[in-house]
Scaffold this active site. Sequence first.
Site, PDB file in Angstrom:
ATOM      1  N   HIS A  37       0.843  -1.194   0.000  1.00 49.05           N
ATOM      2  CA  HIS A  37       0.000   0.000   0.000  1.00 49.05           C
ATOM      3  C   HIS A  37       0.874   1.238   0.000  1.00 49.05           C
ATOM      4  O   HIS A  37       2.086   1.147   0.167  1.00 49.05           O
ATOM      5  CB  HIS A  37      -1.008  -0.004   1.159  1.00 49.05           C
ATOM      6  CG  HIS A  37      -0.416   0.121   2.528  1.00 49.05           C
ATOM      7  ND1 HIS A  37       0.395  -0.839   3.095  1.00 49.05           N
ATOM      8  CD2 HIS A  37      -0.532   1.106   3.469  1.00 49.05           C
ATOM      9  CE1 HIS A  37       0.741  -0.465   4.315  1.00 49.05           C
ATOM     10  NE2 HIS A  37       0.203   0.715   4.570  1.00 49.05           N
ATOM     11  N   HIS A  65       1.432   3.951   1.798  1.00 49.58           N
ATOM     12  CA  HIS A  65       1.973   4.741   2.913  1.00 49.58           C
ATOM     13  C   HIS A  65       3.506   4.817   2.859  1.00 49.58           C
ATOM     14  O   HIS A  65       4.179   3.850   2.515  1.00 49.58           O
ATOM     15  CB  HIS A  65       1.510   4.174   4.255  1.00 49.58           C
ATOM     16  CG  HIS A  65       0.075   4.475   4.553  1.00 49.58           C
ATOM     17  ND1 HIS A  65      -0.685   3.728   5.424  1.00 49.58           N
ATOM     18  CD2 HIS A  65      -0.737   5.468   4.086  1.00 49.58           C
ATOM     19  CE1 HIS A  65      -1.918   4.246   5.474  1.00 49.58           C
ATOM     20  NE2 HIS A  65      -1.975   5.289   4.673  1.00 49.58           N
ATOM     21  N   ASP A 103       5.804   4.775   5.003  1.00 48.03           N
ATOM     22  CA  ASP A 103       6.633   3.819   5.756  1.00 48.03           C
ATOM     23  C   ASP A 103       6.684   2.447   5.080  1.00 48.03           C
ATOM     24  O   ASP A 103       7.323   1.526   5.596  1.00 48.03           O
ATOM     25  CB  ASP A 103       6.153   3.703   7.220  1.00 48.03           C
ATOM     26  CG  ASP A 103       4.749   3.153   7.360  1.00 48.03           C
ATOM     27  OD1 ASP A 103       3.844   3.602   6.621  1.00 48.03           O
ATOM     28  OD2 ASP A 103       4.540   2.271   8.212  1.00 48.03           O
ATOM     29  N   HIS A 104       6.035   2.325   3.909  1.00 49.95           N
ATOM     30  CA  HIS A 104       6.087   1.069   3.146  1.00 49.95           C
ATOM     31  C   HIS A 104       6.698   1.251   1.758  1.00 49.95           C
ATOM     32  O   HIS A 104       7.128   0.271   1.152  1.00 49.95           O
ATOM     33  CB  HIS A 104       4.682   0.463   3.031  1.00 49.95           C
ATOM     34  CG  HIS A 104       4.117   0.098   4.380  1.00 49.95           C
ATOM     35  ND1 HIS A 104       4.023  -1.194   4.824  1.00 49.95           N
ATOM     36  CD2 HIS A 104       3.681   0.880   5.402  1.00 49.95           C
ATOM     37  CE1 HIS A 104       3.539  -1.199   6.062  1.00 49.95           C
ATOM     38  NE2 HIS A 104       3.327   0.048   6.428  1.00 49.95           N
ATOM     39  N   HIS A 142      -7.589  -0.559   5.479  1.00 49.48           N
ATOM     40  CA  HIS A 142      -6.567   0.366   5.978  1.00 49.48           C
ATOM     41  C   HIS A 142      -6.395   1.502   4.962  1.00 49.48           C
ATOM     42  O   HIS A 142      -6.413   2.680   5.322  1.00 49.48           O
ATOM     43  CB  HIS A 142      -5.271  -0.402   6.187  1.00 49.48           C
ATOM     44  CG  HIS A 142      -4.110   0.415   6.642  1.00 49.48           C
ATOM     45  ND1 HIS A 142      -4.074   1.054   7.857  1.00 49.48           N
ATOM     46  CD2 HIS A 142      -2.914   0.691   6.042  1.00 49.48           C
ATOM     47  CE1 HIS A 142      -2.912   1.692   7.980  1.00 49.48           C
ATOM     48  NE2 HIS A 142      -2.200   1.486   6.890  1.00 49.48           N
ATOM     49  N   ASP A 165      -0.383  -3.576   6.306  1.00 51.80           N
ATOM     50  CA  ASP A 165      -1.012  -3.037   7.521  1.00 51.80           C
ATOM     51  C   ASP A 165      -2.486  -3.399   7.620  1.00 51.80           C
ATOM     52  O   ASP A 165      -3.275  -2.659   8.216  1.00 51.80           O
ATOM     53  CB  ASP A 165      -0.881  -1.506   7.546  1.00 51.80           C
ATOM     54  CG  ASP A 165       0.544  -1.044   7.795  1.00 51.80           C
ATOM     55  OD1 ASP A 165       1.420  -1.888   8.022  1.00 51.80           O
ATOM     56  OD2 ASP A 165       0.767   0.182   7.733  1.00 51.80           O
ATOM     57  N   HIS A 175       4.255  -4.405  10.792  1.00 49.06           N
ATOM     58  CA  HIS A 175       4.703  -3.747  12.031  1.00 49.06           C
ATOM     59  C   HIS A 175       4.781  -4.719  13.203  1.00 49.06           C
ATOM     60  O   HIS A 175       4.029  -5.698  13.256  1.00 49.06           O
ATOM     61  CB  HIS A 175       3.736  -2.620  12.440  1.00 49.06           C
ATOM     62  CG  HIS A 175       3.731  -1.447  11.519  1.00 49.06           C
ATOM     63  ND1 HIS A 175       4.514  -0.330  11.729  1.00 49.06           N
ATOM     64  CD2 HIS A 175       3.050  -1.221  10.373  1.00 49.06           C
ATOM     65  CE1 HIS A 175       4.297   0.543  10.760  1.00 49.06           C
ATOM     66  NE2 HIS A 175       3.403   0.032   9.915  1.00 49.06           N
TER      67      HIS A 175
HETATM   68 FE    FE Z   1       2.628   1.018   8.136  1.00 49.73          FE
HETATM   69 ZN    ZN Z   2      -0.043   1.812   6.465  1.00 50.28          ZN
END
Ligand code: FE
Ligand code: ZN
Length: 256
Positions: free
Chosen positions: A55, A57, A59-60, A113, A130, A168
């Site tokens: 996805h 985001h 942080d990915h 999400h 996530d 995570h």
């Molecule tokens: Fe994340």
């Molecule tokens: Zn995420």
Amino acid sequence: MSAYEVVPVRAFSDNYIWTIRDGSCAAVVDPGDAEPVIDYLEREGLELVAIINTHHHADHVGGNAQLLSRWQVPVFGPHDDRIPEVTHRVGDFDRVTLPHFDIALDVMEIPGHTRSHIAFSGDGMLFCGDTLFAAGCGRLFEGTPKQMHESLTRLAQLADATRVYCGHEYTLSNVRFARALEPGNAALLELEQRATRQREQNLPTLPSDIAQEKATNPFVRVGEPLIVAAASKYAGKPLHNPVEVLAAIREWKNNY
Ligand code: FE
Ligand code: ZN
């Protein structure tokens, strides 16, 4: 298919960048940060062969561009322009084959999400970003409780032994919340004890597996009478279906 292992590279405070690797090559899932991935690949003498994104985001996907400037590799990801680096956009029922490893991964659309979140599963593994966490699920940033319920239900239909590689390290905080809902759940207590020992030794609590999620995850177990009762108490009214229960416990967890 060659022999390989799946190794986590840690990023930020609690992200895992999962690395599928053998003695010479690696594919990475959700490289939110390029630096720890480059450090790992250099230290191990590995060439990058593919990037997978679940996805959009940061942080990915935040490390995509820097990795691509060094290795020109395919990037498998969702139909979403918010990840411009994706070279192979995939959705429901598509199958990707990881170069070098020859591992076939089936794609599932699992909104909740985010609206375009996807998962990759194959060879006994699930990479679910996530959406599904050990004993928890992602926050509903773009999706509805109904979408999340359908996505989790779909993931829970995978084989019990499927190893669940989440994005995570949230297990302990998820377990604490889940224990409040189901204090008598022996599988949860066992998970709490195991995860506590693992975290004390700075080890990952992942992967989980589908059987463990069906036994411990309140967001998967929304039909269980005790969870329905706890959610109804939180909501202050009787809840009649799994989607309402999921909505209530997701909101509860946000404030827990
Ligand atoms: Fe994340
Ligand atoms: Zn995420």
